[in-house]
Write an enzyme that holds these catalytic residues in place. Structure first.
Site, mmCIF file in Angstrom:
data_model
loop_
_atom_site.group_PDB
_atom_site.id
_atom_site.type_symbol
_atom_site.label_atom_id
_atom_site.label_comp_id
_atom_site.label_asym_id
_atom_site.label_seq_id
_atom_site.Cartn_x
_atom_site.Cartn_y
_atom_site.Cartn_z
ATOM 1 N N SER A 126 -2.695 1.524 5.983
ATOM 2 C CA SER A 126 -2.170 1.964 4.686
ATOM 3 C C SER A 126 -3.280 1.822 3.657
ATOM 4 C CB SER A 126 -0.976 1.086 4.290
ATOM 5 O OG SER A 126 -0.600 1.295 2.943
ATOM 6 N N TYR A 162 3.407 -7.281 3.722
ATOM 7 C CA TYR A 162 3.018 -5.897 4.006
ATOM 8 C C TYR A 162 1.514 -5.664 3.839
ATOM 9 C CZ TYR A 162 3.036 -0.825 4.185
ATOM 10 O OH TYR A 162 2.774 0.477 4.537
#
Length: 317
Positions: A164, A176
C-alpha cells in the site's frame, strides 16, 4: 544540455514501455494462486485472469465467497477455503495447489488477503488490536509465501505482494501501516534472494480504493469500539470533539477513494504476465501524485504537511 537530458529520459521511457509489453508465452498453461478472492482486488483479478485463459486457483475465506466467484467464471477456475491466520489451513491449501500444478509448478502467487481494522490513534489501542492486523496482513503473507515457494521456484514464477502507499508513508495508527511497511521489507529481501532461481517478486502499492478495507461502516464501528476501550485519561486528553472530527476526516478520505479497482488489478496482471515486470507498481492518481511524492520529502517537511492538515486533540499544545 537540458534538451539532451529530456531526449534521454524520453528514449528510456520508450524503451521501457516496449520492453514491458513483451508477454510471457503459453499463459493458458500457467497456474496462479490468489488469496483473498471473496471480494475486492482478489475477486476482480481472479475473474480477469480467468477471462485471459489462465489457470486460476482462488483462495476465499468463506464458502459463500467461493460460490459467488465460481458462478461468474469458467470451469477452469477452482476455489479453496483459506484462513491465512491458521497454519493448518495454509498447509492444506498448499497441498491442494501441489496436487493441481504437478511438475509444472506454480507460476504466480498473489498475496492479496488483508484487513484494515482496528485502525485509529495508537494510544486508543491494545496489543491485541495491533496483533490481529499483523496476523493477516504480514504474518499471513509470510507463511503463505514460505509454504508456496518450492512450487513457485519450480516454475521460475512470480510472487506478487499487495502492499500500500501506507507502506511508504504512515498516516494512521494501528497495525495496518506497520503491516504494509513489513510487506515492503519482506518483499525486498525475498526479491534479492529469489533472483538466483529465476523468480521475480513484485510489489503493488495502491492508493485509496473502494473495497472492504475502506468500508466506512466498518471503520466507524471500529473507531467507536477503540474509543470505548480507551482509558478515561486518554479520553480526556483527546476529547469527544477530536473523536468526531477524526471520524469525519476518515470519511472524507474514504469518499475520495477510487471505485475503479482495475487500476490495481491491471498492475497485478502485468506483474504476472509481462516478461519484464516492474519491481513496484503504484496504482491510482493519489498514489502517484500525492502519497509517493510525499514519501520522498524530508521527514520534517512531510511531518509539517500532515500536522497542518490533521485533527488536533483537545489537550494539544
Amino acid at each position: 544540455m537540458w534538451l539532451y537530458l529530456l531526449a534521454l529520459v524520453g528514449l528510456w521511457n520508450l524503451l521501457r514501455l516496449f520492453r514491458e509489453r513483451k508477454v510471457v508465452s503459453h499463459l493458458q498453461d500457467k497456474y496462479v494462486f490468489i488469496t483473498g478472492c471473496d471480494s475486492g482486488f482478489g475477486n476482480l483479478l481472479a475473474r480477469q485472469l480467468d477471462r485471459r485463459g489462465m489457470r486460476v486457483l482462488a483462495a476465499c475465506l468463506t464458502e459463500k465467497g467461493a460460490e459467488q466467484l465460481r458462478s461468474k467464471t469458467s470451469d477452469r477456475l477452482e476455489t479453496v477455503i483459506l484462513d491465512v491466520t491458521k497454519t493448518e489451513s495454509i498447509v492444506a491449501a498448499t497441498q491442494w495447489v501441489k496436487e493441481r500444478v504437478g511438475n509444472r509448478g506454480l507460476w504466480g502467487l498473489v498475496n492479496n488477503a488483508g484487513i484494515s481494522v482496528p485502525m485509529g490513534p495508537n494510544e486508543w489501542m491494545r496489543k491485541k488490536d495491533f496483533a490481529s492486523v499483523l496476523d493477516v496482513n504480514l504474518l499471513g503473507v509470510i507463511e503463505v509465501t514460505l509454504n508456496m515457494l518450492p512450487l513457485v521456484r519450480k516454475a521460475r514464477g512470480r510472487v506478487v505482494n499487495i502492499a500500500s502507499t501506507m507502506g511508504r508513508m504512515s498516516l494512521l495508527g494501528g497495525g495496518y501501516c506497520i503491516s504494509k511497511y513489513g510487506v515492503e521489507a519482506f518483499s525486498d529481501s525475498l526479491r534479492r534472494e529469489l533472483t538466483y532461481f529465476g523468480v521475480k517478486v513484485a510489489i503493488i502499492e495502491p492508493g485509496g480504493f473502494k473495497t472492504n478495507v475502506t468500508n466506512m461502516e466498518r471503520l466507524s464501528d471500529n473507531l467507536k469500539k477503540l474509543w470505548d476501550q480507551a482509558t478515561e485519561e486518554v479520553k480526556e486528553i483527546y476529547g469527544e470533539k477530536f473523536r468526531d472530527s477524526y471520524m469525519k476526516a476518515m470519511e472524507s478520505l474514504v469518499n475520495m477513494c477510487s471505485g475503479d479497482l482495475s487500476l490495481v488489478t491491471d498492475c497485478m496482471e502485468h506483474a504476472l504476465t509481462s516478461c519484464h515486470p516492474r519491481t513496484r507498481y503504484s496504482a491510482g492518481w493519489d498514489a502517484k501524485f500525492f502519497y509517493l511524492p510525499m514519501s520522498y520529502l524530508p521527514t520534517f517537511l512531510s511531518d509539517a504537511v500532515i500536522y497542518w492538515g490533521s485533527v488536533k486533540p483537545a489537550r494539544a499544545l
